[in-house]
Design an enzyme around this catalytic site. Structure first.
Site, PDB file in Angstrom:
ATOM      1  N   ASN A 147       3.302  -4.173  -8.883  1.00  9.31           N
ATOM      2  CA  ASN A 147       3.574  -5.408  -7.994  1.00  9.31           C
ATOM      3  C   ASN A 147       2.851  -6.495  -8.128  1.00  9.31           C
ATOM      4  O   ASN A 147       3.365  -7.733  -8.237  1.00  9.31           O
ATOM      5  CB  ASN A 147       3.722  -4.855  -6.641  1.00  9.31           C
ATOM      6  CG  ASN A 147       2.425  -4.519  -5.966  1.00  9.31           C
ATOM      7  OD1 ASN A 147       1.532  -3.923  -6.451  1.00  9.31           O
ATOM      8  ND2 ASN A 147       2.282  -4.701  -4.756  1.00  9.31           N
ATOM      9  N   GLU A 245      -5.520   3.402  -1.943  1.00  4.59           N
ATOM     10  CA  GLU A 245      -4.792   2.317  -1.574  1.00  4.59           C
ATOM     11  C   GLU A 245      -3.380   2.594  -1.685  1.00  4.59           C
ATOM     12  O   GLU A 245      -2.661   2.256  -2.671  1.00  4.59           O
ATOM     13  CB  GLU A 245      -5.267   0.905  -2.199  1.00  4.59           C
ATOM     14  CG  GLU A 245      -6.716   0.601  -2.116  1.00  4.59           C
ATOM     15  CD  GLU A 245      -7.069   0.265  -0.925  1.00  4.59           C
ATOM     16  OE1 GLU A 245      -6.489  -0.052   0.149  1.00  4.59           O
ATOM     17  OE2 GLU A 245      -8.415   0.222  -0.560  1.00  4.59           O
ATOM     18  N   CYS A 279       2.313  -4.937  -0.950  1.00  3.62           N
ATOM     19  CA  CYS A 279       2.141  -3.745   0.153  1.00  3.62           C
ATOM     20  C   CYS A 279       1.533  -4.263   1.221  1.00  3.62           C
ATOM     21  O   CYS A 279       1.752  -3.662   2.499  1.00  3.62           O
ATOM     22  CB  CYS A 279       0.873  -2.798  -0.373  1.00  3.62           C
ATOM     23  SG  CYS A 279      -0.619  -3.858  -0.903  1.00  3.62           S
TER      24      CYS A 279
HETATM   25  P1  NDP Z   1       3.180   4.694  -8.004  1.00  2.00           P
HETATM   26  O1  NDP Z   1       2.450   5.296  -7.193  1.00  2.00           O
HETATM   27  O2  NDP Z   1       4.505   5.299  -8.670  1.00  2.00           O
HETATM   28  O3  NDP Z   1       2.360   4.204  -9.327  1.00  2.00           O
HETATM   29  C1  NDP Z   1       1.046   3.574  -9.221  1.00  2.00           C
HETATM   30  C2  NDP Z   1       0.333   3.796 -10.347  1.00  2.00           C
HETATM   31  O4  NDP Z   1       0.158   5.262 -10.635  1.00  2.00           O
HETATM   32  C3  NDP Z   1       0.947   3.552 -11.922  1.00  2.00           C
HETATM   33  O5  NDP Z   1       0.095   3.063 -12.895  1.00  2.00           O
HETATM   34  C4  NDP Z   1       1.553   4.877 -12.218  1.00  2.00           C
HETATM   35  O6  NDP Z   1       1.948   4.926 -13.532  1.00  2.00           O
HETATM   36  C5  NDP Z   1       0.599   5.889 -11.765  1.00  2.00           C
HETATM   37  N1  NDP Z   1       0.913   7.234 -11.403  1.00  2.00           N
HETATM   38  C6  NDP Z   1       2.225   7.567 -11.227  1.00  2.00           C
HETATM   39  N2  NDP Z   1       1.975   9.088 -11.227  1.00  2.00           N
HETATM   40  C7  NDP Z   1       1.073   9.345 -11.349  1.00  2.00           C
HETATM   41  C8  NDP Z   1       0.065  10.549 -11.206  1.00  2.00           C
HETATM   42  N3  NDP Z   1       0.672  11.792 -11.306  1.00  2.00           N
HETATM   43  N4  NDP Z   1      -1.191  10.734 -11.774  1.00  2.00           N
HETATM   44  C9  NDP Z   1      -1.845   9.500 -12.042  1.00  2.00           C
HETATM   45  N5  NDP Z   1      -1.239   8.185 -11.978  1.00  2.00           N
HETATM   46  C10 NDP Z   1       0.241   8.324 -11.614  1.00  2.00           C
HETATM   47  O7  NDP Z   1       3.452   3.309  -7.331  1.00  2.00           O
HETATM   48  P2  NDP Z   1       4.195   2.049  -7.992  1.00  2.00           P
HETATM   49  O8  NDP Z   1       3.734   1.563  -9.241  1.00  2.00           O
HETATM   50  O9  NDP Z   1       5.617   2.265  -7.761  1.00  2.00           O
HETATM   51  O10 NDP Z   1       3.687   1.006  -6.748  1.00  2.00           O
HETATM   52  C11 NDP Z   1       4.235   0.585  -5.599  1.00  2.00           C
HETATM   53  C12 NDP Z   1       3.647   1.478  -4.627  1.00  2.00           C
HETATM   54  O11 NDP Z   1       2.052   0.804  -4.538  1.00  2.00           O
HETATM   55  C13 NDP Z   1       4.099   0.829  -2.950  1.00  2.00           C
HETATM   56  O12 NDP Z   1       4.105   2.210  -2.523  1.00  2.00           O
HETATM   57  C14 NDP Z   1       3.117   0.080  -2.616  1.00  2.00           C
HETATM   58  O13 NDP Z   1       2.924  -0.027  -1.001  1.00  2.00           O
HETATM   59  C15 NDP Z   1       1.673   0.537  -3.189  1.00  2.00           C
HETATM   60  N6  NDP Z   1       0.759  -0.516  -3.174  1.00  2.00           N
HETATM   61  C16 NDP Z   1      -0.281  -0.359  -2.319  1.00  2.00           C
HETATM   62  C17 NDP Z   1      -1.304  -1.441  -2.047  1.00  2.00           C
HETATM   63  C18 NDP Z   1      -2.619  -1.505  -1.629  1.00  2.00           C
HETATM   64  O14 NDP Z   1      -3.443  -2.204  -1.457  1.00  2.00           O
HETATM   65  N7  NDP Z   1      -2.583  -0.575  -0.320  1.00  2.00           N
HETATM   66  C19 NDP Z   1      -1.250  -2.764  -3.133  1.00  2.00           C
HETATM   67  C20 NDP Z   1      -0.183  -2.614  -3.906  1.00  2.00           C
HETATM   68  C21 NDP Z   1       1.027  -1.707  -3.941  1.00  2.00           C
HETATM   69  P3  NDP Z   1       3.634   4.509 -14.098  1.00  2.00           P
HETATM   70  O15 NDP Z   1       3.807   3.246 -13.259  1.00  2.00           O
HETATM   71  O16 NDP Z   1       3.356   4.134 -15.379  1.00  2.00           O
HETATM   72  O17 NDP Z   1       4.325   5.584 -13.969  1.00  2.00           O
END
Ligand code: NDP
Length: 476
Positions: A147, A245, A279
């Protein structure tokens, strides 16, 4: 564009690649490596080799590397903003004003921060003196979401590197381009080979291989709560440090004594900025009953006027959501809201702006008539969709605000000072903004409670996370 891995100071390809799609147009525009365990092994080995020397490099020299990387971001800011808009679908004006300047600031902030990060000492009068060393952890994994791609990528790698760790980092496979561009400047910035490695690919493949690697010392992760729980399941039994996070279902609480104009303007932003994919966006808007109708009508009037357009057009204010799958998820939540008895007051559909009809656009959507317990009001949608709920008393407002599994951020609108303090302290969340939203001081602790995560980033909290304290006691 062909995105490549950066490992041990060199660019590397993989046997298989993934396609990268521009959400603003729906068109494929490049490939990214499909990395797996083999690439993680190589990156980990390089990082382990680099650690003894990097961890002993004076903080001022590590900081100088970060400053030079920040210079490269600054010098290429316009190009990076365009790349972010194309890769993510966000308006280029937002990337130029928020994402890229903040990425630069993250690097400079921790270049400075590490030089002010002092250890504590505790004197035991006449008997002994204690001091605390803060040692870098080793090789750390930094995994960031799509995001705010470069913004959140740098938010993790900057404190990790500043504190003397070596890094294996992975941006989201949906938005790899700006992290790749950053990796093209790592060598010139002066980072020794192996200190800062960037891998690309799918989370369940390369991300999973990173967090399960036996040599990883800590994991810093930002993403969804489900993924965070999965990572914790791997990392916690090995007693390794993790910072998570995660998601949110943030309330915006608007009392009748609020400055209405300001509350409206900011709530529009906190609802739909970055297409609601921050988020910290407020997705449950709670409004005191005496002003509910007026606030609702004004918000709906403003939301209905928002026009979506090509993210690369500098005049665009509302861009595309990140992918076709994510658009379909958002649209399915709008259908769910209707099934649950909600009335869609505006939006509720896919948009096809002229010239970019194949892109993934969702109209700003405001829904009312739903109770607090329904799935629409409990689950994170992460798109331009908000619900409205009325409340009568302060107690009811607090109960509604806290009626969620999440606890990341909240926004509170009132001109009553006592109420502001009282309600802010009663809200179960890591951050409460009073009469503002997304006003960030990088020194403050950032993170969530409940299902929104574990630990805090920002300021010295991040430097504490990326170091291990060691107490040394000397008898006098
Ligand atoms: P995901 O949890 O799908 O992915 C986050 C990251 O983790 C990506 O790089 C993803 O890779 C990777 N990932 C996915 N599966 C695994 C795994 N099994 N092991 C290790 N890494 C993995 O989240 P999104 O990318 O969809 O992001 C949106 C989410 O992030 C929302 O829930 C949002 O609220 C949260 N968010 C939280 C923030 C905070 O500060 N609290 C800030 C911004 C967002 P890939 O995408 O390549 O599959």
């Amino acid at each position: 564009m062909e995105v490549l891995n950066f490992v041990d100071g060199a660019f590397q390809t993989t046997a298989q690649v993934l396609e990268n799609v521009a959400p603003g147009s729906g068109e494929k525009f490049g490939t990214i490596p499909r990395s797996g365990a083999a690439e993680v092994d190589k990156a980990m080995a390089a990082a382990k080799r680099a650690f003894p020397s990097w961890s002993k490099t004076p903080a001022a020299e590590r900081a100088a590397c970060l400053e030079r990387l920040a210079d490269a971001v600054q010098a290429n800011a316009a190009m990076l903003a365009e790349a972010e808009a194309k890769d993510n679908g966000k308006p280029v004006s937002l990337a130029a004003h928020v994402d890229i300047p903040r990425a630069e600031k993250n690097l400079r902030f921790y270049a400075s921060g590490i030089q002010h990060f002092a250890s504590h000492s505790h004197a035991m009068e006449g008997e002994a003196i204690n001091y605390t060393l803060r040692k870098p952890l080793g090789v750390v994994a930094c995994i960031s979401p799509w995001n705010l791609p470069l913004y959140l990528f740098t938010w993790k790698v900057a404190p990790a590197l500043a504190a003397g760790n070596c890094v294996v980092a992975k941006p989201s496979e949906l938005t790899p381009v700006t992290a790749y561009l950053l990796s093209t400047w790592i060598k010139d910035a002066g980072f020794p080979d192996g200190v800062f490695n960037v891998l690309h690919g799918l989370g369940p493949e390369v991300g999973e291989a990173m967090v399960t690697h036996p040599d990883i010392a800590a994991v810093s992760f930002t993403g969804g709560t489900v993924t965070g729980a999965r990572i914790a399941g791997h990392v916690a039994p090995k007693f390794k440090k993790m910072s998570l996070e995660l998601g949110g279902k943030n309330p915006a609480v608007i009392f009748e004594d609020a400055d209405m104009e300001e509350a409206l303007r900011t709530t529009l932003r906190s609802s739909f900025a970055n297409q609601g994919q921050i988020c910290l966006c407020g997705s449950r808007i709670l409004v005191q009953r005496s002003i509910y109708d007026a606030f609702r009508d004004a918000l709906v009037a403003k939301a209905s006027k928002m026009v979506a357009g090509d993210p690369l057009d500098p005049s665009t204010k509302l861009g595309a959501v990140v992918s076709e799958a994510h658009m379909n998820k958002i649209l399915s939540y709008i259908e769910l809201a209707k099934e649950e008895g909600g009335q869609v007051l505006c939006g509720g559909e896919r948009l096809r702006p002229a010239g970019v009809e194949g892109g993934f656009y969702v109209a700003p959507t405001v829904i009312e008539g739903l109770g607090p317990k329904c799935r629409t009001n409990q689950e994170e949608i992460f798109g331009p969709v908000v619900t409205l709920q009325p409340f009568d008393t302060e107690e009811e407002a607090l109960a509604l605000a806290n009626d969620t599994a999440y606890g990341l951020a909240a926004t509170l609108w009132t001109t009553d000072l006592k109420r502001a303090h009282r309600v802010a302290a009663g809200i179960e969340s890591g951050i409460v903004w009073v009469n503002t939203w997304l006003l960030r001081d990088l020194r403050t602790p950032f993170g969530g409670v409940k299902a929104s995560g574990l630990g805090r980033e920002g300021g010295f909290d991040a430097l504490e996370f990326f170091t291990e304290p060691q107490n040394i006691c000397i008898k006098l």
